[in-house]
Design a protein around this motif. Structure first.
Motif, PDB file in Angstrom:
ATOM      1  N   MET A  15     -36.907 -77.408 -30.247  1.00  0.00           N
ATOM      2  CA  MET A  15     -35.853 -77.526 -29.237  1.00  0.00           C
ATOM      3  C   MET A  15     -36.152 -78.624 -28.219  1.00  0.00           C
ATOM      4  O   MET A  15     -37.304 -78.998 -28.011  1.00  0.00           O
ATOM      5  N   ILE A  34     -39.948 -79.424 -27.316  1.00  0.00           N
ATOM      6  CA  ILE A  34     -40.964 -78.385 -27.479  1.00  0.00           C
ATOM      7  C   ILE A  34     -40.912 -77.858 -28.916  1.00  0.00           C
ATOM      8  O   ILE A  34     -39.851 -77.452 -29.399  1.00  0.00           O
ATOM      9  N   LYS A  38     -54.028 -75.933 -33.325  1.00  0.00           N
ATOM     10  CA  LYS A  38     -52.794 -76.211 -32.577  1.00  0.00           C
ATOM     11  C   LYS A  38     -51.643 -75.314 -33.015  1.00  0.00           C
ATOM     12  O   LYS A  38     -51.378 -75.164 -34.194  1.00  0.00           O
ATOM     13  N   THR A  73     -33.762 -85.062 -35.380  1.00  0.00           N
ATOM     14  CA  THR A  73     -34.658 -84.584 -34.330  1.00  0.00           C
ATOM     15  C   THR A  73     -33.800 -84.115 -33.149  1.00  0.00           C
ATOM     16  O   THR A  73     -32.815 -84.779 -32.789  1.00  0.00           O
ATOM     17  N   THR A  74     -34.169 -82.984 -32.573  1.00  0.00           N
ATOM     18  CA  THR A  74     -33.407 -82.467 -31.427  1.00  0.00           C
ATOM     19  C   THR A  74     -33.538 -83.424 -30.242  1.00  0.00           C
ATOM     20  O   THR A  74     -32.686 -83.417 -29.350  1.00  0.00           O
ATOM     21  N   GLN A  90     -35.621 -79.571 -38.553  1.00  0.00           N
ATOM     22  CA  GLN A  90     -35.563 -81.008 -38.246  1.00  0.00           C
ATOM     23  C   GLN A  90     -36.027 -81.771 -39.473  1.00  0.00           C
ATOM     24  O   GLN A  90     -37.038 -81.415 -40.091  1.00  0.00           O
ATOM     25  N   GLY A 116     -46.561 -78.137 -29.781  1.00  0.00           N
ATOM     26  CA  GLY A 116     -46.643 -79.510 -29.301  1.00  0.00           C
ATOM     27  C   GLY A 116     -45.505 -79.804 -28.345  1.00  0.00           C
ATOM     28  O   GLY A 116     -44.404 -79.255 -28.486  1.00  0.00           O
ATOM     29  N   GLY A 175     -38.697 -84.727 -37.479  1.00  0.00           N
ATOM     30  CA  GLY A 175     -39.274 -84.279 -36.203  1.00  0.00           C
ATOM     31  C   GLY A 175     -40.288 -85.300 -35.691  1.00  0.00           C
ATOM     32  O   GLY A 175     -41.011 -85.909 -36.470  1.00  0.00           O
ATOM     33  N   ARG A 176     -40.295 -85.479 -34.380  1.00  0.00           N
ATOM     34  CA  ARG A 176     -41.114 -86.525 -33.766  1.00  0.00           C
ATOM     35  C   ARG A 176     -42.272 -85.909 -32.991  1.00  0.00           C
ATOM     36  O   ARG A 176     -42.074 -84.980 -32.213  1.00  0.00           O
ATOM     37  N   GLY A 177     -43.492 -86.420 -33.215  1.00  0.00           N
ATOM     38  CA  GLY A 177     -44.643 -85.983 -32.443  1.00  0.00           C
ATOM     39  C   GLY A 177     -45.105 -87.077 -31.500  1.00  0.00           C
ATOM     40  O   GLY A 177     -44.487 -88.144 -31.435  1.00  0.00           O
ATOM     41  N   ARG A 178     -46.191 -86.824 -30.773  1.00  0.00           N
ATOM     42  CA  ARG A 178     -46.742 -87.853 -29.884  1.00  0.00           C
ATOM     43  C   ARG A 178     -47.381 -88.962 -30.710  1.00  0.00           C
ATOM     44  O   ARG A 178     -47.691 -88.774 -31.877  1.00  0.00           O
TER      45      ARG A 178
HETATM   46  C1  BTN Z   1     -46.884 -83.396 -30.457  1.00  0.00           C
HETATM   47  O1  BTN Z   1     -47.156 -84.422 -31.095  1.00  0.00           O
HETATM   48  O2  BTN Z   1     -47.740 -82.554 -30.249  1.00  0.00           O
HETATM   49  C2  BTN Z   1     -45.493 -83.186 -29.896  1.00  0.00           C
HETATM   50  C3  BTN Z   1     -44.602 -82.487 -30.856  1.00  0.00           C
HETATM   51  C4  BTN Z   1     -43.214 -82.201 -30.298  1.00  0.00           C
HETATM   52  C5  BTN Z   1     -42.312 -81.537 -31.318  1.00  0.00           C
HETATM   53  C6  BTN Z   1     -40.995 -81.141 -30.752  1.00  0.00           C
HETATM   54  S1  BTN Z   1     -40.064 -80.128 -31.853  1.00  0.00           S
HETATM   55  C7  BTN Z   1     -38.643 -80.321 -30.872  1.00  0.00           C
HETATM   56  C8  BTN Z   1     -38.619 -81.751 -30.403  1.00  0.00           C
HETATM   57  N1  BTN Z   1     -37.987 -82.590 -31.404  1.00  0.00           N
HETATM   58  C9  BTN Z   1     -38.837 -83.450 -31.943  1.00  0.00           C
HETATM   59  O3  BTN Z   1     -38.552 -84.266 -32.840  1.00  0.00           O
HETATM   60  N2  BTN Z   1     -40.046 -83.324 -31.378  1.00  0.00           N
HETATM   61  C10 BTN Z   1     -40.061 -82.282 -30.372  1.00  0.00           C
END
Ligand code: BTN
Length: 325
Positions: free
Chosen positions: A136, A208, A186, A91-92, A115, A189, A118-121
């Motif tokens: 990024m 982002i 969507k 993840t960035t 990624q 994020g 990748g991590r979300g909320r």
């Molecule tokens: C959401 O859940 O809506 C937030 C998502 C955020 C994704 C971005 S991608 C770049 C950065 N690295 C991650 O792992 N997450 C954020």
């Protein structure tokens, strides 16, 4: 002649042939120079159709970033300076956090093609396939108290919404707090993670994700009702470097305005772009479910919700969904 100018020309003639003569006249270079630049772009992954009579038609753009191209487009002072490029990361967010811990200056940006985690909320993941989207994370070092951090989440959403509207001319809106939607689906994020010392922020990592060129096959079927990409919505592939450069300028300008004038003007912009206000909704908070009508943004970044009984409550963190009935 720069290849960026040549690409601008093809952008202005979307899907059409552009004659070698017109290119050499507009860019004031010889026909041989035009041919050489086309070859250079082909070596970078652009595909053209060439016709002796009609000239060149741009067929497709590469699925790989060109740091050189972004550099040529960037107009910022501090944002995206420097950029750390990666092919593949977990993840960035973690990479940027490490850089911030090691003293990276404000504006340091981490961009990855892909990624793997990748991590979300709210503990969710984030789909980040290779070469298709913008994944990024940027280091911010605002001198503000910790409890103002949500303001920067909203500011980030405003900057991105304004930039993507300008670039795509599509009706993009913000769902509280920071999802960008097209027709209810969507497309982006935002995840801000922060480190603090006592009551002040040490740094923020602004993550982002923008679903730029993803296709329906990139998403699991069950998600397609709720998510889309700029490409799916518009039928067009976009150059990710152009999106990043435009967004970075908008982001830096709003951030500077925030530092100078505070949150109020940003809140007004947020409200004007919001698609969540004045519509009944169900908010799932860590403390339980709230049904009501969001009516305004609070200065701290919370949303003010009018309940059925007529009184209002402030909600700081929640998932906003469809109303109960
Ligand atoms: C959401 O859940 O809506 C937030 C998502 C955020 C994704 C971005 S991608 C770049 C950065 N690295 C991650 O792992 N997450 C954020």
């Amino acid at each position: 002649m720069t290849t960026n100018k040549l690409l601008d020309l093809f952008d202005n003639h979307d899907g059409e042939y552009v004659s070698g003569e017109l290119i050499s006249r507009e860019l004031n270079v010889s026909r041989t120079a035009v041919w050489k630049q086309i070859r250079k772009l082909e070596s970078q992954g652009y595909q053209f159709e060439a016709s002796r009579r009609l000239g060149y038609k741009l067929l497709s753009i590469p699925d790989q970033y060109s740091p050189e191209k972004l550099n040529g487009l960037l107009q910022t002072q501090h944002f995206a300076r420097p950029v750390h490029w990666f092919d593949s990361v977990d993840t960035t967010q973690n990479v940027a956090q490490q850089l911030a811990e090691n003293g990276a200056p404000e504006g340091t940006l981490v961009i990855a093609e892909q990624q793997n985690n990748g991590r979300g909320r709210m503990g969710r993941g984030w789909i980040s396939p290779k070469g298709k989207g913008i994944w990024m994370s940027m280091v911010l070092r605002p001198t503000i108290p910790v409890h103002f951090a949500p303001q920067l989440t909203l500011l980030t959403a405003v900057a991105l919404c304004r930039s993507l509207r300008r670039l795509t001319a599509m009706p993009i809106g913000i769902k509280w707090p920071n999802d960008l939607l097209i027709d209810g689906k969507k497309i982006s994020g935002i995840l801000l993670e922060s480190a603090a010392q006592d009551t002040m922020l040490r740094y923020i990592i602004a993550g982002i994700g923008i679903s730029v060129n993803l296709e329906t096959s990139d998403y699991p079927d069950e998600l397609l009702e709720r998510v889309t990409s700029l490409r799916i919505a518009s039928g067009k592939k976009l150059e990710r470097e152009a999106v990043i450069a435009d967004f970075m300028l908008e982001y830096e300008q709003l951030y500077n305005a925030y530092q100078a004038n505070g949150f109020e003007p940003i809140a007004a912009l947020w409200e004007s772009l919001s698609v969540s206000l004045h519509k009944p909704a169900r908010l799932t908070t860590p403390q339980g479910v709230i049904d009501g009508v969001p009516i305004a943004l609070d200065q701290s970044g919370a949303i003010e919700v009018r309940l059925e009984e007529g009184n209002t409550v402030l909600v700081f963190s929640a998932e906003m969904g469809e109303p109960a009935n």
